[in-house]
Write an enzyme that holds these catalytic residues in place. Sequence first.
Site: not given
Ligand code: RI2
Length: 257
Positions: A13, A46, A97, A164, A172, A198
Site C-alpha cells: 500500500r 485500488r 497514515c 493519493d 488522501n 499525483k
Molecule cells: P506515498 C496512501 O494510501 C496514503 O493515503 C498516503 O498518504 C498515500 O498513499 C501516498 O503515499 P493507501 O495506499 O505515495 O495506504 O506518499 O490507501 O507513499
Amino acid sequence: MSTVNDIKSMRIRGASEIAIASLKHLKKHGGKKSFNKEAKKLLAARPTAVALYNIMDELRKGRNINDLLEEIKTTTDKMAEHGQKLVKRNAIIMTHCHSSSTLAVIKKARDKKIRVIATMTEPREQGKLTARELVKAGIPVTLIVDSAVGYFMPDVDLVLVGADALRNKLINKIGTCPLAITANEFGKPVYVAASTMKLDRREKFKIEMRPADEVCSKIAGVKILNPAFDETPWKYIRAVITEEGIKKPKDIMRLLE
Ligand code: RI2
C-alpha cells in the site's frame, strides 16, 4: 499471492509503493495482450490513487519501466530536499497514515532535532508502519489515536501528509480532512508531500469503498461504511511539496487546467 491481490488486500500500500510494485509486475508481462490484461487488473485494484494511472500513460507513450522506476526514486529525493526547508529546528510534525513522500521529507529533516506525532489511521492502522519506520531512522515518534488530534494540536508546529490524488481537492487517506480543518482552527500550517505524478486529470473518479469488516465485525441491523479516502478543500492546505519545488494550491490548480 499475486501482486494484484497484494495491492487489493493492502499488503502492498501507499500510492508510490503501489506504482513501484505494479511496474515490477508489468516487467514480467512483455506481450501486448498479457500486458494490457495485467495493467487493467492493477488499475482496478485500488481505483482512487492516480499515480499508477499516470504511469501507465507514460508507458503507453513509450517510456521504459526501468526509467520510470528510477524517476520515482529521484523524484522522492527532490521532494525531500525541498520539503525539509519548511521544517524548523525542534519542530513537532504531525502526520497521518503512511506516506513514503512524507517520510522522505521527515527523514531529511532529522538533524533538526524534530519530533513526530503519528496518527494511528484507523481502520488499517498504517500509523504503526510510520512509527516503526521513524524509530528505525532514529526520529522520536509518538503514536496517537485519530480522535486525539485536537488534544495534541496545540503542541504541533506543522502537519505533513501525503496524497493519493491532487484534484480540485486534496485526495488522501480518510481522516485527512478533519485533521486539516483542526490544524487550521489552531493556526497550524498543513503541507502535502506529493510529486506531480499525483496530478489527477481523470474525468472518472471515485473514492474507494473498502470492506466493512475492516471497521468491525457485523452488528445486526447496523450499516457499516468504510471509505478509504476523503477530499480536503485546498483552503486548508498551505502548500504542496513537489519535486519541482513548493507549490501553492493555486499553482496546483493551474497545473491541472
Ligand atoms: P506515498 C496512501 O494510501 C496514503 O493515503 C498516503 O498518504 C498515500 O498513499 C501516498 O503515499 P493507501 O495506499 O505515495 O495506504 O506518499 O490507501 O507513499
